[in-house]
Design an enzyme around this catalytic site. Structure first.
Site, PDB file in Angstrom:
ATOM      1  N   HIS A  89      -3.107  -3.700  -2.656  1.00  0.00           N
ATOM      2  CA  HIS A  89      -2.811  -4.448  -1.435  1.00  0.00           C
ATOM      3  C   HIS A  89      -2.173  -3.543  -0.379  1.00  0.00           C
ATOM      4  O   HIS A  89      -2.265  -3.822   0.820  1.00  0.00           O
ATOM      5  CB  HIS A  89      -1.953  -5.688  -1.719  1.00  0.00           C
ATOM      6  CG  HIS A  89      -0.542  -5.448  -2.113  1.00  0.00           C
ATOM      7  ND1 HIS A  89      -0.108  -5.449  -3.420  1.00  0.00           N
ATOM      8  CD2 HIS A  89       0.570  -5.232  -1.367  1.00  0.00           C
ATOM      9  CE1 HIS A  89       1.201  -5.253  -3.464  1.00  0.00           C
ATOM     10  NE2 HIS A  89       1.642  -5.116  -2.222  1.00  0.00           N
ATOM     11  N   ASP A 135      -4.164  -4.679  -9.254  1.00  0.00           N
ATOM     12  CA  ASP A 135      -3.534  -4.243  -8.004  1.00  0.00           C
ATOM     13  C   ASP A 135      -3.231  -2.746  -8.056  1.00  0.00           C
ATOM     14  O   ASP A 135      -2.083  -2.316  -8.129  1.00  0.00           O
ATOM     15  CB  ASP A 135      -2.246  -5.048  -7.782  1.00  0.00           C
ATOM     16  CG  ASP A 135      -1.678  -4.877  -6.378  1.00  0.00           C
ATOM     17  OD1 ASP A 135      -2.393  -4.350  -5.509  1.00  0.00           O
ATOM     18  OD2 ASP A 135      -0.519  -5.284  -6.168  1.00  0.00           O
ATOM     19  N   GLN A 224      11.038  -5.930  -0.683  1.00  0.00           N
ATOM     20  CA  GLN A 224      10.223  -5.652   0.490  1.00  0.00           C
ATOM     21  C   GLN A 224      10.206  -4.165   0.834  1.00  0.00           C
ATOM     22  O   GLN A 224      11.230  -3.558   1.018  1.00  0.00           O
ATOM     23  CB  GLN A 224      10.761  -6.438   1.685  1.00  0.00           C
ATOM     24  CG  GLN A 224      10.748  -7.938   1.475  1.00  0.00           C
ATOM     25  CD  GLN A 224      11.764  -8.636   2.341  1.00  0.00           C
ATOM     26  OE1 GLN A 224      12.651  -8.018   2.893  1.00  0.00           O
ATOM     27  NE2 GLN A 224      11.632  -9.946   2.453  1.00  0.00           N
ATOM     28  N   GLY A 225       9.032  -3.587   0.936  1.00  0.00           N
ATOM     29  CA  GLY A 225       8.901  -2.182   1.272  1.00  0.00           C
ATOM     30  C   GLY A 225       8.668  -1.284   0.075  1.00  0.00           C
ATOM     31  O   GLY A 225       8.309  -0.124   0.220  1.00  0.00           O
ATOM     32  N   ASP A 226       8.876  -1.827  -1.145  1.00  0.00           N
ATOM     33  CA  ASP A 226       8.705  -1.021  -2.361  1.00  0.00           C
ATOM     34  C   ASP A 226       7.313  -1.129  -2.968  1.00  0.00           C
ATOM     35  O   ASP A 226       6.999  -0.396  -3.906  1.00  0.00           O
ATOM     36  CB  ASP A 226       9.734  -1.433  -3.423  1.00  0.00           C
ATOM     37  CG  ASP A 226      11.145  -1.042  -3.046  1.00  0.00           C
ATOM     38  OD1 ASP A 226      11.320   0.045  -2.466  1.00  0.00           O
ATOM     39  OD2 ASP A 226      12.073  -1.816  -3.315  1.00  0.00           O
ATOM     40  N   SER A 227       6.487  -2.049  -2.476  1.00  0.00           N
ATOM     41  CA  SER A 227       5.139  -2.207  -3.021  1.00  0.00           C
ATOM     42  C   SER A 227       4.436  -0.863  -3.136  1.00  0.00           C
ATOM     43  O   SER A 227       4.519  -0.023  -2.236  1.00  0.00           O
ATOM     44  CB  SER A 227       4.296  -3.113  -2.127  1.00  0.00           C
ATOM     45  OG  SER A 227       4.494  -4.460  -2.435  1.00  0.00           O
TER      46      SER A 227
END
Length: 276
Positions: A89, A135, A224-227
């Site tokens: 993603h 993913d 948030q931001g670590d994906s």
């Protein structure tokens, strides 16, 4: 971060509100839909909660992804000197030409390390959204970077995924749910959860493609931001930050891509797509 009415399960990503907006403005937090077996929607939420500052020398393979203006939106991990594994993603968040990979930089406010562009993108065939698994993606860089790649697991070492195994997640994401994001690399240690426990938390959990990590009482998590960033046991990559329900919530461990299920494909993509 937008919230979908049908369910508040959240991916761990910080993306542009839309590709069209990203062309004109810096990336801002936004939502991405996901469907489990029953069709719920979800929002991506990535970052390190409850962690501490980390040294890039301890994690030389940790990288982050930015748009062309330098706004960080995802993490990644070097699997060779010319290839980065990340979440699918994340790879699909922006056009390839818009993405930059920053390596060897601990503090985003500095010019340390180097920045590469993306020459090719491999996304696991059949990927549709994190809630359905698969993913994983590999980005081939337009130049070699001089930093140590991570080790990939074999498919026959269950010890890495045993319940209670202490793993380390690193990233530049937010440090509280909905709070400000970190400008420097952070790390957190947390235990691998059992497949049974994770399935109790998430009905659409798939043990083939996913692995969970986190404490029953929450408090420590990616966000948030670590994906796209790495979940590690030592210097072995066992997971890629994928999705979860909020950040560090009790009874809601983070969900990661189970790298052992994709090691051969990651190796093949990194080798066959290499420009060198």
């Amino acid at each position: 971060m937008a919230r979908h009415a049908r369910r508040d399960r959240k991916f761990r990503l910080l993306l542009a509100a839309a590709v069209a907006i990203a062309v004109a403005f810096p990336i801002a937090s936004a939502s991405a839909s996901s469907s489990g077996p029953s069709g719920p929607s979800a929002t991506v939420r990535p970052r390190i909660v409850g962690g501490t500052e980390a040294s890039i020398t301890d994690f030389p393979y940790a990288v982050y992804l930015t748009d062309r203006r330098g706004y960080q939106f995802c993490g990644g991990v070097l699997v060779s000197h010319t290839a980065v594994a990340t979440a699918a993603h994340c790879a699909r968040a922006l056009n390839r030409s818009e993405v930059r990979v920053v390596a060897g930089r601990q503090d985003e406010r500095t010019d340390d390390g180097m920045t590469a562009r993306v020459a090719k993108v491999w996304v696991k065939p059949g990927f549709s959204d994190p809630g359905k698994g698969d993913d994983v993606a590999v980005l081939t860089l337009d130049r070699a970077v001089p930093y140590q790649p991570v080790s990939l697991p074999g498919q026959d070492d269950p010890r890495l995924y045993a319940e209670g195994t202490i793993a380390t997640v690193v990233g530049w994401g937010r440090t509280t749910d909905g709070g400000s994001r970190s400008e420097y690399l952070r790390r957190a240690e947390l235990p691998v959860a059992s497949d049974t426990g994770c399935a109790d938390s998430y009905p659409n959990y798939d043990a083939r493609s996913m692995v969970c990590a986190g404490y029953p009482d929450g408090g420590i998590d990616a966000c948030q931001g670590d994906s796209g960033g790495p979940l590690l046991v030592g210097d072995t990559l066992i997971g890629i930050v994928s999705w979860g329900d909020g950040c560090a919530k009790p009874g809601k461990p983070g969900v990661y891509t189970r790298v052992a299920s994709y090691s051969d494909e990651i190796r093949a993509a990194a080798r066959l797509d290499s420009l060198f």
